[in-house]
Scaffold this active site. Structure first.
Site, short mmCIF file in Angstrom:
data_model
loop_
_atom_site.label_atom_id
_atom_site.label_comp_id
_atom_site.label_asym_id
_atom_site.label_seq_id
_atom_site.Cartn_x
_atom_site.Cartn_y
_atom_site.Cartn_z
N TYR A 1 -0.93 -1.06 9.87
CA TYR A 1 -1.19 -1.63 8.41
C TYR A 1 0.12 -1.95 7.89
O TYR A 1 0.33 -2.63 7.20
CB TYR A 1 -2.40 -0.85 7.68
N SER B 1 0.93 -1.10 -0.13
CA SER B 1 -0.03 0.26 -0.09
C SER B 1 0.52 1.38 0.03
O SER B 1 2.14 0.75 0.74
CB SER B 1 -0.93 -0.20 1.20
P1 NAP Z 1 -12.04 -4.41 0.64
O1 NAP Z 1 -12.98 -4.81 -1.02
O2 NAP Z 1 -12.34 -4.58 1.53
O3 NAP Z 1 -12.13 -7.07 -0.62
C1 NAP Z 1 -11.36 -7.51 0.64
C2 NAP Z 1 -11.70 -8.75 0.51
O4 NAP Z 1 -10.25 -9.25 0.50
C3 NAP Z 1 -12.92 -8.97 -0.25
O5 NAP Z 1 -13.26 -10.24 -0.71
C4 NAP Z 1 -12.67 -10.17 1.49
O6 NAP Z 1 -13.81 -11.25 0.89
C5 NAP Z 1 -11.77 -10.82 1.70
N1 NAP Z 1 -11.13 -11.25 2.08
C6 NAP Z 1 -10.34 -10.32 3.93
N2 NAP Z 1 -9.82 -11.12 4.61
C7 NAP Z 1 -10.22 -12.16 4.25
C8 NAP Z 1 -9.03 -13.44 4.38
N3 NAP Z 1 -9.41 -13.89 5.43
N4 NAP Z 1 -9.09 -14.23 3.35
C9 NAP Z 1 -9.59 -14.88 1.81
N5 NAP Z 1 -10.50 -13.33 2.06
C10 NAP Z 1 -10.65 -12.36 2.39
O7 NAP Z 1 -10.43 -4.32 0.14
P2 NAP Z 1 -9.63 -3.89 -1.51
O8 NAP Z 1 -9.93 -2.12 -1.25
O9 NAP Z 1 -10.03 -4.24 -2.58
O10 NAP Z 1 -8.04 -4.53 -0.91
C11 NAP Z 1 -7.80 -4.82 -1.39
C12 NAP Z 1 -5.97 -4.89 -1.57
O11 NAP Z 1 -5.88 -3.61 -2.03
C13 NAP Z 1 -5.81 -5.57 0.36
O12 NAP Z 1 -4.78 -6.15 0.21
C14 NAP Z 1 -5.36 -3.67 0.77
O13 NAP Z 1 -4.60 -3.71 1.29
C15 NAP Z 1 -4.76 -3.22 -0.25
N6 NAP Z 1 -4.97 -1.75 -0.78
C16 NAP Z 1 -6.65 -1.48 -0.92
C17 NAP Z 1 -5.74 0.22 -1.04
C18 NAP Z 1 -7.27 1.46 -0.92
O14 NAP Z 1 -7.16 1.94 -1.06
N7 NAP Z 1 -8.51 0.13 -0.75
C19 NAP Z 1 -5.56 0.97 -0.87
C20 NAP Z 1 -3.64 0.33 -0.77
C21 NAP Z 1 -3.95 -0.88 -0.81
P3 NAP Z 1 -14.73 -11.77 2.62
O15 NAP Z 1 -15.63 -10.96 2.67
O16 NAP Z 1 -15.56 -12.79 2.01
O17 NAP Z 1 -14.36 -11.40 3.00
#
Ligand code: NAP
Length: 247
Positions: free
Chosen positions: A155, A142
């Site tokens: 985080y 991130s």
């Molecule tokens: P999100 O919308 O909250 O989606 C998270 C996904 O991860 C969901 O499909 C969730 O499924 C799954 N998940 C959570 N815990 C899990 C587990 N223990 N095992 C398997 N699946 C699990 O998040 P996002 O924003 O798309 O983020 C995706 C990645 O990008 C993450 O690694 C995050 O740190 C990174 N990131 C995001 C941002 C941002 O601004 N959004 C910025 C930098 C980095 P369930 O509902 O089934 O648990």
């Protein structure tokens, strides 16, 4: 779409929504057979499988908590049995609950490290034993790691660990022709980022990059698709910061 029986196989962790779902859609469009992993959101994962299958792609949903090594082993087995040996692993599953370090509970610390760090460790270890030579691994860091904002100590520590895994694992896979890179998004409009923030806080984040907007899941999916492609074969052990120029 991957209508061919010999399609390359990709596992995308945490693909029931957000960035992971966009990555799964893009990889299916690029011709991969896709295993859509989720922990608890089965309805969303099944709906995505239906959508991709209707468009002619091969896709399955696989429940597995990435923080559980047995679940991860089973996820690889199911993907292998139903789609074929894995070529691409996208380690997207992750959680974020910004809380000042002094107010962080043991349970929140454990959950964040278990999913973001142990989850990535579990899939990388399994990938080493099971992936096809010539494959691609994309981890998720991130841009918050470069910003050092209050509330992000735990985080950021998990994402620093993911970056360390990326650099070292790329070297440990010498001889396999498997690349290991990470993408480090800036703020992306998903529930992970949006939940719990006021409209004013969201707008402040949106103004931070010189491109003056939040990232969208497709912005990140196209970067991941490049790193997963044949074109990225000479990019290895790198962290690609996809954030509109924020940091
Ligand atoms: P999100 O919308 O909250 O989606 C998270 C996904 O991860 C969901 O499909 C969730 O499924 C799954 N998940 C959570 N815990 C899990 C587990 N223990 N095992 C398997 N699946 C699990 O998040 P996002 O924003 O798309 O983020 C995706 C990645 O990008 C993450 O690694 C995050 O740190 C990174 N990131 C995001 C941002 C941002 O601004 N959004 C910025 C930098 C980095 P369930 O509902 O089934 O648990």
């Amino acid at each position: 779409m991957n209508t061919l029986d010999n399609a390359q196989v990709a596992i995308v962790t945490g693909a029931s929504r957000g960035i992971g779902a966009a990555v799964a859609q893009r990889l299916a469009k690029d011709g991969f057979a896709v295993a859509i992993n989720y922990a608890s959101s089965s309805a969303e994962a099944d709906a995505l499988v239906t959508e991709l299958t209707a468009a002619g792609a091969k896709a399955i949903a696989v429940q597995a908590d990435v923080s559980n090594a047995d679940d991860v082993r089973r996820m690889f087995e199911v993907a292998e049995q139903q789609l074929g040996k894995v070529d691409v692993l996208i380690n997207n599953a992750g959680v974020l609950k910004p809380v000042p370090l002094a107010d962080t509970s043991d349970a929140l610390y454990d959950q964040t490290f278990d999913i973001n760090v142990r989850g990535t460790f579990n899939t990388l270890r399994e990938a080493a034993a099971r992936m096809n030579d010539g494959g691609r691994i994309v981890n998720f860091s991130s841009t918050t790691l470069a910003l050092n904002m209050p509330g992000y100590a735990i985080y950021n520590a998990t994402k620093a660990a993911v970056e360390a895994f990326t650099h070292v694992f790329a070297k440990e896979l010498r001889g396999r022709n498997i690349t290991v890179n990470a993408v480090a998004p800036g703020p992306v409009a998903t529930s992970l980022f949006l939940d719990g923030k006021t409209e004013e806080q969201i707008q402040n984040f949106a103004k931070m990059p010189p491109l003056q907007r939040l990232g969208q899941p497709d912005d990140i999916a196209s970067v991941v698709a490049f790193l997963a492609s044949a074109d990225a074969g000479w990019v290895n052990g790198q962290i690609l910061r996809a954030n509109g120029g924020l940091a």
